[in-house]
Design a protein around this motif. Structure first.
Motif, mmCIF file in Angstrom:
data_model
loop_
_atom_site.group_PDB
_atom_site.id
_atom_site.type_symbol
_atom_site.label_atom_id
_atom_site.label_comp_id
_atom_site.label_asym_id
_atom_site.label_seq_id
_atom_site.Cartn_x
_atom_site.Cartn_y
_atom_site.Cartn_z
ATOM 1 N N SER A 1 0.897 13.150 -9.821
ATOM 2 C CA SER A 1 0.785 14.559 -9.081
ATOM 3 C C SER A 1 1.038 15.654 -9.969
ATOM 4 C CB SER A 1 1.146 14.509 -7.737
ATOM 5 O OG SER A 1 2.508 14.647 -7.674
ATOM 6 N N ALA B 1 -2.656 0.324 -9.331
ATOM 7 C CA ALA B 1 -2.901 1.561 -8.947
ATOM 8 C C ALA B 1 -2.315 2.667 -10.255
ATOM 9 C CB ALA B 1 -2.303 2.095 -7.757
ATOM 10 N N SER C 1 8.184 10.315 -2.127
ATOM 11 C CA SER C 1 7.755 10.326 -3.508
ATOM 12 C C SER C 1 8.844 11.451 -3.894
ATOM 13 C CB SER C 1 6.423 11.050 -3.629
ATOM 14 O OG SER C 1 6.271 11.684 -4.967
ATOM 15 N N THR D 1 -0.196 -4.641 -6.827
ATOM 16 C CA THR D 1 -1.038 -3.494 -6.239
ATOM 17 C C THR D 1 -0.419 -2.405 -6.916
ATOM 18 O OG1 THR D 1 -0.915 -4.475 -4.204
ATOM 19 C CG2 THR D 1 -1.489 -2.330 -4.049
ATOM 20 N N ALA D 2 1.030 -2.055 -6.968
ATOM 21 C CA ALA D 2 1.396 -0.808 -7.650
ATOM 22 C C ALA D 2 0.995 -0.697 -8.993
ATOM 23 C CB ALA D 2 3.099 -0.921 -7.521
ATOM 24 N N VAL E 1 2.355 6.573 -7.321
ATOM 25 C CA VAL E 1 1.228 6.932 -7.957
ATOM 26 C C VAL E 1 1.233 8.609 -7.815
ATOM 27 C CG1 VAL E 1 -1.245 7.949 -7.816
ATOM 28 C CG2 VAL E 1 -0.577 5.340 -7.871
ATOM 29 N N ASP E 2 1.778 8.955 -6.530
ATOM 30 C CA ASP E 2 1.868 10.534 -6.443
ATOM 31 C C ASP E 2 3.169 10.877 -7.161
ATOM 32 O OD1 ASP E 2 1.649 13.143 -4.617
ATOM 33 O OD2 ASP E 2 3.723 12.729 -4.535
ATOM 34 N N ALA F 1 2.334 1.576 -3.505
ATOM 35 C CA ALA F 1 1.484 2.230 -4.633
ATOM 36 C C ALA F 1 1.040 3.609 -4.241
ATOM 37 C CB ALA F 1 0.055 1.348 -4.603
ATOM 38 N N ARG F 2 1.008 3.980 -3.184
ATOM 39 C CA ARG F 2 0.724 5.426 -2.918
ATOM 40 C C ARG F 2 1.682 6.288 -3.298
ATOM 41 N NH1 ARG F 2 -0.489 4.732 1.928
ATOM 42 N NH2 ARG F 2 1.640 5.443 3.066
ATOM 43 N N VAL F 3 3.058 6.051 -2.964
ATOM 44 C CA VAL F 3 4.274 6.869 -3.244
ATOM 45 C C VAL F 3 4.375 6.806 -4.931
ATOM 46 C CG1 VAL F 3 6.675 6.992 -3.197
ATOM 47 C CG2 VAL F 3 5.367 6.648 -0.958
ATOM 48 N N ALA G 1 0.667 -1.393 0.019
ATOM 49 C CA ALA G 1 0.062 0.213 -0.097
ATOM 50 C C ALA G 1 0.850 1.181 0.055
ATOM 51 C CB ALA G 1 -0.974 -0.069 1.326
ATOM 52 N N LEU G 2 1.871 1.275 0.780
ATOM 53 C CA LEU G 2 2.772 2.574 0.835
ATOM 54 C C LEU G 2 3.553 2.620 -0.591
ATOM 55 C CD1 LEU G 2 5.440 3.125 3.709
ATOM 56 C CD2 LEU G 2 6.300 3.022 0.993
#
Length: 451
Positions: A257, A286, A384, A282-283, A252-253, A248-250, A245-246
């Motif tokens: 962004s 996303a 990120s 997951t990455a 995508v940003d 994927a979030r990083v 999860a970490l």
């Protein structure tokens, strides 16, 4: 700040003279100027955004005709949510920073009544050549005034209306302050960059802000020192032990962004053992959901198509070797499978532009090895690449991001616009009095407290 049609030599000479005045102003006078600039840019928001809208209309037409890139048009837009407010905030952030001028970093007693100091001082005259981003004028003006440097700004024609509107407002603000108007100049005459770059006796540092072509042409066309970077080829290494999860979030940003930014992610290196695990799937899921096209090598493409349900095949394409050296500045990401950390760092050091690179892992030892080995201005662990920014670093704002290995590196704020001079205070001492010969005496070289 003057909007000038003067010749390059006249503009540079005026800036040089103004720099001598600006460098001697107290911090309070320089801060008052920044307060005045913030006030007038706040009250002029409507007219400046109207000028920017005119530039945007012409830029969009030029982009439709293939004359401008979409990334450049994106950088031009000053009406994006929060962008104008960030510009205003950056001025006050710079104003409220500690005064960088006159800081003593070394104090030595060479002998009785012979004291040496190393003191921070402005560089002198900066030449900033930039494309598209109108907020650069406010950023540069703030940092230059605070640091005691004069600045000559030459913007691209695609942003002329925005530049002139902002520069005119700043010029009006400076009229009520002790900062000379010639300390910050916007040159509007066309085709003068080669002439400006030849003025190495008047201009002390060139900072190009724009495309790779612009930066390279500036570096090749001047004897003046150049601070900048040609590419933003940022890479991430995704280790098999990363938190899905970490990561994927990083990712995508970092990619989505602001794809047109130089700190946007362009290459994803995936540890081979992660391909069939939730870490990678997951990455990938996303990134695809965010509209990213993955330029994948064989192993990573097979893993995506096998494990990501309903993966949009149009967004999973075969990578070309040249993609690993491409700054896409769009929703495109090159993906490469690597065996381990050593292979990842070897790839980054071979292909990275030295801007900002990151590792995604749960292993502190691996992370520290990555941070030590990767030869870039910014090296991150589980954060990120978009964090590579002067405002986010607490610099107030920045004049640019440097991949140089001398003077300043990474986001360049106030400290990057300072050099130093040595001040020696004596009482008639001469060099021949010191040495090991008869009648000579040794230096004391006693370190003294800085305060």
């Amino acid at each position: 700040m003057s909007v000038t049609n003067a010749s390059p030599a006249q503009a540079a000479q005026a800036a040089k003279s103004a720099s001598h005045v600006l460098a001697t102003l107290p911090a309070s006078a320089r801060n008052d100027a920044l307060t005045a600039i913030h006030s007038i840019l706040s009250s002029s928001r409507e007219s400046i955004l109207a000028a920017n809208a005119e530039d945007m209309d012409l830029a969009k037409k030029a982009a439709a005709d293939g004359q401008l890139s979409s990334s450049l048009v994106s950088r031009l837009d000053l009406s994006k949510p929060g962008k104008y407010d960030d510009m205003l905030k950056g001025i006050l952030d710079v104003r409220d920073l500690q005064d960088p001028v006159g800081k003593v970093s070394l104090k030595t007693k060479l002998d009785d009544d012979l004291i040496l100091e190393r003191v921070s001082s402005p560089i002198g005259v900066l030449l900033i050549i930039f494309e598209a981003r109108p907020e650069v004028i406010a950023n540069i003006a703030s940092l230059a005034i605070k640091s005691g440097n004069a600045a000559i700004l030459k913007g691209g024609k695609e942003s002329t209306r925005s530049f002139v509107a902002i520069a005119s407002a700043i010029s009006k603000a400076l009229e009520s302050t002790a900062v000379p108007n010639d300390a910050i100049q916007l040159v509007t005459t066309r085709d003068v960059i080669p002439e400006l770059l030849a003025l190495d006796r008047l201009i002390d540092l060139v900072i190009p802000r724009g495309s790779n072509e612009l930066v390279r042409s500036v570096k090749e066309g001047t004897r003046i020192p150049v601070l900048g970077h040609a590419d933003g080829l940022c890479a991430a290494y995704l280790a098999a032990d990363a938190d899905p999860a970490l990561a994927a979030r990083v990712l995508v940003d970092a990619k989505t962004s602001y794809p047109a930014a130089c700190n946007s992610l362009e290459t994803l290196l995936v540890q081979e053992s992660a391909l069939a695990t939730p870490v990678f799937t997951t990455a990938a899921r996303a990134l695809l959901a965010a509209g990213v096209t993955l330029h994948a090598d064989g192993p990573s493409k097979s893993a995506i198509l096998a494990s990501v349900d309903d993966a949009p095949t149009a967004q999973v394409v075969d990578v070309q070797e040249s993609d690993y050296d491409t700054e896409f500045l769009s929703l495109d990401l090159a993906v490469k499978t690597v065996a381990d950390l050593a292979a990842a760092t070897a790839h980054i050091n071979a292909h990275s532009s030295g801007h900002t690179d990151l590792i995604l892992t749960s292993d502190p030892a691996a992370a520290e090895a990555f941070l030590a080995v990767v030869d870039s201005a910014g090296v991150y662990w589980n954060a990120s690449t978009r964090m590579a920014d002067g405002m986010r670093y607490g610099f107030g704002t920045e004049v640019g991001i440097s991949t140089n290995k001398i003077h300043a590196r990474g986001p360049v704020g106030l400290e990057g616009l300072m050099i130093y001079k040595y001040k020696l205070r004596g009482t008639g001492q001469v060099s021949l009095a010191y040495g090991e010969g008869e009648g000579q005496k040794p230096f004391k070289h006693e370190k003294l407290p800085l305060n």
